[in-house]
Design an enzyme around this catalytic site. Structure first.
Site, mmCIF file in Angstrom:
data_model
loop_
_atom_site.group_PDB
_atom_site.id
_atom_site.type_symbol
_atom_site.label_atom_id
_atom_site.label_comp_id
_atom_site.label_asym_id
_atom_site.label_seq_id
_atom_site.Cartn_x
_atom_site.Cartn_y
_atom_site.Cartn_z
ATOM 1 C CD GLU A 291 -2.219 2.426 -3.480
ATOM 2 O OE1 GLU A 291 -3.314 2.922 -3.793
ATOM 3 O OE2 GLU A 291 -1.847 2.290 -2.299
ATOM 4 C CG HIS B 261 -9.386 -0.768 -2.820
ATOM 5 N ND1 HIS B 261 -8.274 -1.150 -3.528
ATOM 6 C CD2 HIS B 261 -8.918 -0.076 -1.752
ATOM 7 C CE1 HIS B 261 -7.189 -0.725 -2.915
ATOM 8 N NE2 HIS B 261 -7.559 -0.059 -1.842
ATOM 9 C CG ASP B 262 -8.371 3.359 -3.137
ATOM 10 O OD1 ASP B 262 -9.151 3.214 -2.176
ATOM 11 O OD2 ASP B 262 -7.143 3.150 -3.055
ATOM 12 C CG ASP C 39 -1.911 1.091 1.277
ATOM 13 O OD1 ASP C 39 -2.720 1.193 0.337
ATOM 14 O OD2 ASP C 39 -1.887 1.870 2.254
#
Length: 521
Positions: free
Chosen positions: A263, A324-325, A199
């Site tokens: 990410e 998911h964002d 992340d």
């Protein structure tokens, strides 16, 4: 031998929304295990699960309170081990979401850190004295809006949080913290995990002197407050590459081609640095360009060509349509073009990542004000930044609550769930699901699509065309990115897949048509 993560496809599961096994309305590990056969039938090779660690859920798992446990909402460590074994039995790899930039404010480390200035873990987080005016140390802004500094009355200092105040940033300049987090990777690798999505990797180190970030002259309020400044000093610092290289060395010390995916939302030229400057870093720095790109053939052709040209020697490409964002592809380009986008994702050179639900054409779901869960939407309402619409439950069939849960789903289902679900599409040869299955099957059958070379082809109008080849096998992909017919001479050969079905028309691509053609020698 080609590593699995080069030839394979990855599938992202948002665990709260995939399958609930105990009726509480929230998806869980046993639910994922119950749906593994869907992933096998789909034809993916690996499952990436968004965070499942113990968490107060201020940011739905991205605020971790224990990096080596499982949140009771999702199950137990025994449930995780059973899921991992079940995945491996089916030939699926399993990837976890590692959240190294910040922890929860409820993590025991942070509780100790904020207990006093002389606590041994004080320096495991980022603490600073007030600025000259008595306010925050600098002008850094949280990605969720507002100052990125939170005042701690008890110890008289501010702590830094790039996201929510409940997500204090870890201090990766502290060697003890660094060792502890590297041990987290080893803990899960020792259990058999096949890799990690890391992340906000580019956030992990901050400028040592904490200077102000420069103002963004192009800022507009509708962009979200985080864009009021350029994150020059709060992200993408040189020291992060040494950390990524250490993570890579740990992954490489384990057998079985363990993989690290980073990410990283950065321009391409800076993204490439995360393949490794002085030593190998992450195997796949996530390439998010298709998420924001204008849906125009010439623009996409330029984007793809520039990305391919920028790859360092040995760097393997990857592609993503959503996560998911960000808004779902079916919402961004419409249902017909979402089929064309699927063909693009699964035939470009590089590793594709599929977001759960995209394989049945799920679109964003409007969330009533009284059902909003996402802290980003709650902090900056009305800007369209909320992520709930892309995190809604997976519709499996037309039974109550779409087969997702026997309870009340934590977020509402889409309005078309009775017809747009896995069971209905599985028996419809013209469905999005069957198209995904066909394309993923072709990737496994034809090496040219999985790992072959790539070149763009000349095309007119709004047609994007390219060739994939390996050895004597050559495949042409032609995609009409508009709803109107476009001129294109489809080469002679076998049509392996079409977004519309039927036989292509001579010299023309129909509106919203994409074709994959195995050309004749």
């Amino acid at each position: 031998m080609t590593p699995w993560w080069q030839s394979g496809a990855i599938y992202q599961v948002y665990p709260r929304s995939f399958q609930d096994s105990d009726g509480d309305g929230i998806g869980d590990l046993n639910g994922i295990a119950a749906r593994l056969d869907h992933l096998v039938a789909l034809g993916v090779d690996a499952v990436w699960i968004s965070p499942i660690f113990p968490s107060p859920m201020a940011d739905f798992g991205y605020d971790v309170a224990d990096y080596c446990g499982i949140d009771p909402r999702f199950g137990t460590l025994a449930d995780f081990d059973a899921l991992l074994a079940a995945a491996h039995e089916r030939g699926l790899k399993l990837l976890l979401d590692f959240v190294p930039n910040h922890s929860s404010s409820e993590h025991p480390w942070f509780r100790q850190s904020r207990s006093s200035r002389d606590n041994p873990k004080r320096d495991w987080y980022i603490w600073r004295d007030p600025g000259p005016d008595g306010g925050p140390p600098n002008n850094w802004i949280s990605d969720f809006g507002g100052s990125a500094w939170a005042w701690d009355e008890a110890t008289g200092q501010y702590y830094y949080h790039a996201f929510l105040k409940e997500q204090p940033d870890l201090n990766w300049r502290n060697p003890d913290l660094r060792r502890a987090m590297m041990d987290v990777l080893r803990f899960w690798f020792d259990r058999g995990v096949d890799g990690f999505r890391i992340d906000v990797l580019w956030h992990m180190v901050k400028h040592a002197d904490f200077p102000d970030n420069p103002a963004n002259p192009d800022y507009r309020p509708e962009m979200g407050e985080m864009h009021a400044v350029h994150q020059l000093h709060s992200t993408d610092q040189p020291e992060v590459h040494g950390i990524a290289a250490e993570m890579r060395s740990i992954a490489d010390s384990y057998p079985g081609d363990r993989v690290l995916i980073g990410e990283i939302y950065l321009p391409v030229e800076r993204l490439m640095h995360y393949y490794g400057l002085d030593a190998p870093e992450v195997h796949l720095p996530f390439n998010f360009q298709l998420i924001d790109a204008p849906w125009q053939a010439r623009r996409l052709a330029r984007l793809i060509g520039d990305y391919e040209a920028a790859l360092p020697p040995g760097g393997w490409p990857n592609w993503v349509l959503g996560n998911h964002d960000r808004p779902r592809i079916a919402t961004r380009v419409g249902e017909a073009q979402a089929r064309v986008a699927a063909m693009l994702l699964l035939t470009l050179r590089g590793t594709p990542t599929i977001y759960y639900g995209d394989e049945i054409g799920l679109a964003d779901v409007a969330i009533p004000a009284d059902r909003v869960q996402d802290p980003r939407e709650l902090r900056e309402p009305g800007l369209g930044l909320g992520r709930d619409p892309v995190r809604t439950p997976m519709p499996w069939n037309d039974s109550e609550n779409a087969g997702f849960t026997t309870g009340e789903p934590w977020l509402p289902l889409g309005p078309d769930w009775r017809t747009r679900n896995v069971a209905a599409q599985g028996v419809d040869d013209a469905s999005v699901l069957v198209l995904y299955k066909r394309l993923l099957h072709l990737r496994r059958k034809h090496a040219a699509l999985a790992t072959g070379d790539f070149r763009l082809l000349e095309a007119e109008g709004d047609v994007l065309a390219y060739e994939r080849w390996q050895g004597d096998e050559r495949i042409v992909v032609a995609l009409n990115l508009s709803a109107e017919p476009q001129p294109f001479v489809i080469p002679e050969g076998e049509v392996l897949a079409s977004t519309l079905g039927g036989e292509p028309q001579p010299g023309t691509l129909r509106g919203d048509e994409g074709v994959v053609v195995l050309t004749r020698p």
